[in-house]
Design a protein around this motif. Structure first.
Motif, short mmCIF file in Angstrom:
data_model
loop_
_atom_site.label_atom_id
_atom_site.label_comp_id
_atom_site.label_asym_id
_atom_site.label_seq_id
_atom_site.Cartn_x
_atom_site.Cartn_y
_atom_site.Cartn_z
N SER A 169 0.85 -1.19 0.00
CA SER A 169 0.00 0.00 0.00
C SER A 169 0.88 1.24 0.00
O SER A 169 2.06 1.20 0.41
CB SER A 169 -0.90 0.00 1.22
OG SER A 169 -0.13 0.22 2.38
N LEU A 170 0.31 2.35 -0.42
CA LEU A 170 1.03 3.61 -0.41
C LEU A 170 1.44 3.97 1.02
O LEU A 170 2.56 4.44 1.26
CB LEU A 170 0.17 4.71 -1.02
CG LEU A 170 0.78 6.10 -1.07
CD1 LEU A 170 2.10 6.10 -1.83
CD2 LEU A 170 -0.19 7.08 -1.68
N ALA A 171 0.56 3.71 1.98
CA ALA A 171 0.86 4.02 3.38
C ALA A 171 2.08 3.23 3.85
O ALA A 171 2.95 3.75 4.55
CB ALA A 171 -0.35 3.72 4.26
N ASP A 172 2.17 1.96 3.45
CA ASP A 172 3.30 1.13 3.83
C ASP A 172 4.60 1.67 3.23
O ASP A 172 5.63 1.76 3.90
CB ASP A 172 3.07 -0.32 3.39
CG ASP A 172 4.16 -1.26 3.84
OD1 ASP A 172 4.70 -1.05 4.95
OD2 ASP A 172 4.49 -2.20 3.09
N VAL A 173 4.55 2.06 1.99
CA VAL A 173 5.74 2.61 1.33
C VAL A 173 6.16 3.91 2.01
O VAL A 173 7.35 4.13 2.27
CB VAL A 173 5.47 2.84 -0.18
CG1 VAL A 173 6.60 3.61 -0.83
CG2 VAL A 173 5.26 1.50 -0.88
N GLU A 174 5.18 4.76 2.30
CA GLU A 174 5.51 6.03 2.97
C GLU A 174 6.12 5.78 4.35
O GLU A 174 7.08 6.45 4.74
CB GLU A 174 4.26 6.90 3.10
CG GLU A 174 3.82 7.46 1.77
CD GLU A 174 2.50 8.19 1.84
OE1 GLU A 174 1.71 7.95 2.79
OE2 GLU A 174 2.25 9.00 0.93
N ARG A 175 5.59 4.78 5.10
CA ARG A 175 6.17 4.44 6.40
C ARG A 175 7.61 3.98 6.24
O ARG A 175 8.49 4.40 6.97
CB ARG A 175 5.34 3.34 7.08
CG ARG A 175 4.25 3.84 7.97
CD ARG A 175 3.67 2.76 8.86
NE ARG A 175 3.21 1.59 8.14
CZ ARG A 175 2.02 1.47 7.55
NH1 ARG A 175 1.17 2.44 7.59
NH2 ARG A 175 1.69 0.37 6.92
N ARG A 176 7.83 3.10 5.27
CA ARG A 176 9.20 2.61 5.04
C ARG A 176 10.14 3.73 4.66
O ARG A 176 11.26 3.81 5.14
CB ARG A 176 9.21 1.54 3.95
CG ARG A 176 8.90 0.17 4.44
CD ARG A 176 9.07 -0.81 3.34
NE ARG A 176 10.41 -1.34 3.37
CZ ARG A 176 10.82 -2.32 2.61
NH1 ARG A 176 10.02 -2.89 1.76
NH2 ARG A 176 12.05 -2.77 2.69
#
Length: 87
Positions: free
Chosen positions: A71-78
């Motif tokens: 997800s975009l949220a996961d990529v942003e967190r990473r």
């Protein structure tokens, strides 16, 4: 496959449908967008043929074995964590 470029030819919808009744038609609209028009039973026939194709089924199996997407949220967190580690 018949190719019709509406930027160069004037064709009625009836003419397009009659042509598509016999074979698929690739149509280029006046603004350059391409479409394929074919009889509905031709599409169903093609889908059935693909369903019987071992090569196509192997392709689908290979694709389904690929890892899932993030997800975009996961990529942003990473990315946030990596940026924090770089500081």
């Amino acid at each position: 496959m018949t190719i019709i470029d509406l930027r160069k030819e004037n064709v009625t919808i009836d003419e397009l449908l009659r042509t598509a009744g016999g074979e698929p038609v690739r149509i280029t609209s006046k603004d350059g967008i391409e479409f394929v028009l074919e009889a509905a039973d031709a599409f169903e026939r093609e889908a059935a043929e693909l369903g019987r194709s071992e090569k196509f089924r192997a392709f689908l199996a290979e694709r389904s074995a690929e890892p899932g997407r993030r997800s975009l949220a996961d990529v942003e967190r990473r990315l946030g964590r990596e940026e924090a580690e770089d500081d």
